[in-house]
Write an enzyme that holds these catalytic residues in place. Structure first.
Site, PDB file in Angstrom:
ATOM      1  CE  LYS A  13       2.931   0.549   6.487  1.00 32.53           C
ATOM      2  NZ  LYS A  13       2.691   0.579   5.042  1.00 32.53           N
ATOM      3  CB  SER A  67       4.655   0.942   2.499  1.00 28.81           C
ATOM      4  OG  SER A  67       3.279   0.655   2.540  1.00 28.81           O
ATOM      5  CB  SER A  71       4.494  -3.299   4.303  1.00 29.32           C
ATOM      6  OG  SER A  71       4.433  -1.927   3.967  1.00 29.32           O
TER       7      SER A  71
END
Length: 410
Positions: A89, A86, A146
């Site tokens: 992101k 993640s 997240s």
């Protein structure tokens, strides 16, 4: 009286003839011009003599950099490609904030939820197709929890579709010099070929922190809610409660990537970014990030850069209707990264000409400022012209001469 006027007229003709001859010679031979225009010139990279210790880091790859200068303070397998979960992101957030800066979106823009976003696995806030949240709410879900579904919904809003958005992600990565990064999705789920490196993550993290500092408003949230309090958001970055000075930035965990973090922290004006990839557990991820940050804050300091009190604020210009141009010292940083034990005061030594030759263009480098600690050079930065000084053309020169003669005759 007639003899006086005749004398003045003759003097004027002689002056004009001499001026025209000089002007024509200068035009024919070409005026000496300053170096080519340089805008937003990059300062010389600082050279630090600190030899980092061998840190014990329970992870596959890591890097520590100074956010302000980009100087690498420590690295381990920093160019080894691997999944980053993640942390992906961060690029999704960067493109989103850039869309807001460009005026294409606002924090109140409604973000629709597609079937595609609804079917994202992993961490999520359980979005329903057709449900709408503001961009502000979606950013909280991405930065705090997240949420993969929120990341994909935002990607679809910014790019039109996730595949189109992924193309934008890869194009932006190339612009930033992330040479070993390839994105395949907007949220970081394990996908074949979705790879990056610790160094590239540091570059991406530094970019968003320096250009979109509002991201820290979201990454610094410990807990929040959505849906009128029905959905709880708890930050996945536990360093927010454990580390003095932590400000963000993003965690990530998948089977392929292991446990990862890019952590930003600030103390006494020193801004650091620690990237940890491929740790075996959340505990070891935070231990590795803490070790890196502790080392950086102990070994380095951010020293204020003094501007010379006697610095010239403008330079004279020859061959222009403008007698002077103001100078721009903005390239000099507010602080300089130095080893903590470094001796000697910071000083700035200027190298500037006495005069400039027209034409001078705003933003043109006209000199340099050398940053010294004692006698050691820490960096060199351009001093630029802050205004234009065009060449004087023949018609303007003739008019000035004529005005001058008329004033003399009067």
């Amino acid at each position: 009286m007639e003899r006086r006027n005749l004398a003045l007229l003759c003097a004027g003709v002689v002056c004009f003839w001499l001026f025209a001859l000089a002007f024509g010679t200068a035009q024919g031979k070409g005026l000496r011009i300053q170096p080519a225009v340089q805008t937003q010139a990059e300062p010389a990279v600082q050279t630090l003599t600190v030899t980092p210790p061998q840190l014990t880091l329970p992870c596959r790859a890591a890097i520590l950099i100074d956010q302000t200068s980009g100087t690498v303070l420590y690295e381990m397998n920093a160019d080894q490609t691997m999944p980053i979960a993640s942390i992906t992101k961060v690029m999704t957030l960067l493109l989103t904030f850039e869309a807001v800066h460009a005026g294409r979106l606002t924090m109140d823009t409604a973000v629709p939820v597609s079937e595609h976003a609804y079917h994202m696995g992993g961490s999520q806030i359980w979005l329903e197709p057709g449900e709408q949240f503001t961009l502000d709410e979606m950013l909280k879900a991405i930065c705090v929890s997240s949420a993969n579904d929120a990341a994909v919904a935002v990607a679809e809003l910014v790019g039109g579709s996730e595949p189109a958005f992924v193309q934008q992600m890869n194009a932006r990565a190339a612009e930033l010099g992330m040479e070993h990064t390839t994105f395949r999705n907007a949220c970081g789920l394990d996908t074949e070929g979705h790879l990056s490196t610790a160094r590239d993550v540091a570059i991406m993290s530094r970019t968003i922190l320096n250009t979109c500092p509002e991201v820290l408003h979201y990454t610094g949230i410990w807990t929040d809610t959505l849906r009128g309090g029905q959905t709880q958001l708890v930050n996945t970055n536990k360093l927010l409660r454990r580390y003095n000075g932590i400000t963000g930035l993003k965690t990530g965990t998948t089977g392929g990537a292991g446990v990862c973090i890019t952590a930003s922290a600030t103390r006494d004006g020193l801004n650091l970014i620690a990237v940890v990839l491929g740790a075996p557990s959340s505990k070891e991820r935070f231990e590795a990030a803490t070790t890196l940050l502790d080392y950086g804050f102990a070994a380095y300091r951010a020293a204020p850069v003094p501007l010379p009190q006697e610095r010239p604020l403008q330079l004279k210009v020859k061959g222009s209707t403008e007698e002077t141009v103001p100078l721009d010292y903005a390239a000099l940083p507010a602080t300089a990264l130095l080893p903590a034990e470094s001796a000697g005061q910071l000083t700035v030594q200027l190298e500037l000409p006495d005069t400039l030759e027209a034409p001078v263009t705003r933003g043109q480098t006209v000199g340099k400022a050398q940053l010294l600690c004692g006698e050691a050079v820490q960096g060199e930065y351009p001093v630029c012209a802050a205004a234009d000084a065009p060449c004087m053309d023949f018609d303007t020169a003739l008019q000035l001469l004529w005005d001058s003669l008329r004033g003399t005759a009067a």
